[in-house]
Design a protein around this motif. Structure first.
Motif: not given
Length: 296
Positions: A1-2, A5, A87, A91, A218, A222, A238-239, A241
């Motif tokens: 997921m990183t 993101t 973004n 989020l 992505g 994901m 996702a934070y 980002g």
């Protein structure tokens, strides 16, 4: 997921550059998925994965519907908002995921996740409205950003629900087909078909290529992530980002982040640290693809 993101932040950069170059939302949607669709089809042929019929068409098609809605509203918003504002509003999606997962996926909502979401939500507010200056945030684009986050959360729910029966490539392929057709039909209805490729130039070629490549990367990353962990934990990643967006704004648009934005980003990082220190639930069982997929 990183990885997903980082790819989506890069994709947002490309979208903002293309909107500034004059491309419409419909055109950006078409170029976001069209080239990647050809690449996905080629990869699936090389791997001899020619059966692309989903086992659960309802989940796959709902994923496409919510995903296209999230993409369209997001592309409307990014033209006016700064990258970090755009973004940050996106989020809000993990908050919606955390609220919807217990209802739609029957996942347990742990107290540590609620604490992390509170920290991340406070950090997001500091980033998007420094000094509580909410009047400075463009209302219309901000509403589109919130709508995009909600639709994206629903799309992620469908990805998680379909992970037990569908390969990631199948879900991404169908989304690419549906989004490409949607962007093409929208361009036709808006009378933009004649100029669909007229804006392709040396100046727009790099962001167009980045839009397609980063979008596919992505989506694949994901979709794979949601097949291996609960939706709430995947979404909160996702934070990361936020600091990526702050850096992109600084380098490309000379948009300097103030002290409150830095503090907000720090709170979001703290939220991620809390989640990594919490007990992780067992990973989801591996996806098993049946030899003959049913038509339904």
């Amino acid at each position: 997921m990183t990885v997903a993101t980082a790819a989506f932040v890069g994709m947002s950069v490309c979208v903002k550059l293309l909107r500034e170059a004059g491309l419409s939302t419909a055109e950006v949607i078409f170029f976001r998925t069209g080239p990647g669709l050809l690449w996905l089809w080629y990869e699936l042929r090389v791997r001899r994965q020619l059966d692309l019929r989903p086992c659960r068409r309802d989940l796959v098609y709902l994923r496409s519907l919510f995903g296209i809605g999230a993409m369209a509203t997001s592309f409307f918003a990014v033209q006016t908002l700064t990258l970090v504002q755009h973004n940050v509003l996106g989020l809000l999606q993990p908050v919606f995921v955390a609220l919807l997962a217990p209802l739609l996926l029957h996942e347990r909502l742990r107290a540590i996740v609620l604490l992390a979401l509170l920290l991340a939500g406070g950090g997001a507010l500091l980033v998007i409205a420094p000094g509580a200056a909410l009047a400075a945030v463009p209302l219309g684009p901000a509403c589109f950003g919130v709508a995009s986050a909600l639709l994206s959360a629903l799309a992620h729910m469908m990805i998680r629900a379909s992970a037990a029966t569908e390969r990631p490539e199948v879900v991404v392929f169908h989304f690419a087909v549906h989004a490409t057709l949607f962007g093409l039909l929208w361009s036709v209805c808006a009378g933009e078909l004649g100029r669909l490729f007229a804006l392709v130039s040396l100046a727009t070629l790099a962001p167009l290529a980045g839009l397609a490549a980063l979008g596919v990367l992505g989506q694949l990353a994901m979709t794979s992530a949601y097949g291996h962990a609960p939706a709430t934990l995947v979404a909160i990643v996702a934070y990361v980002g936020i600091p990526m967006s702050l850096l992109a704004d600084l380098l490309l648009w000379d948009a300097h982040a103030g002290l409150s934005a830095g503090l907000g980003a720090l709170l979001m990082v703290l939220a991620g640290v809390l989640l990594t220190r919490s007990p992780r639930p067992p990973a989801a069982p591996p996806v098993v693809t049946p030899a003959v997929q049913p038509a339904a």
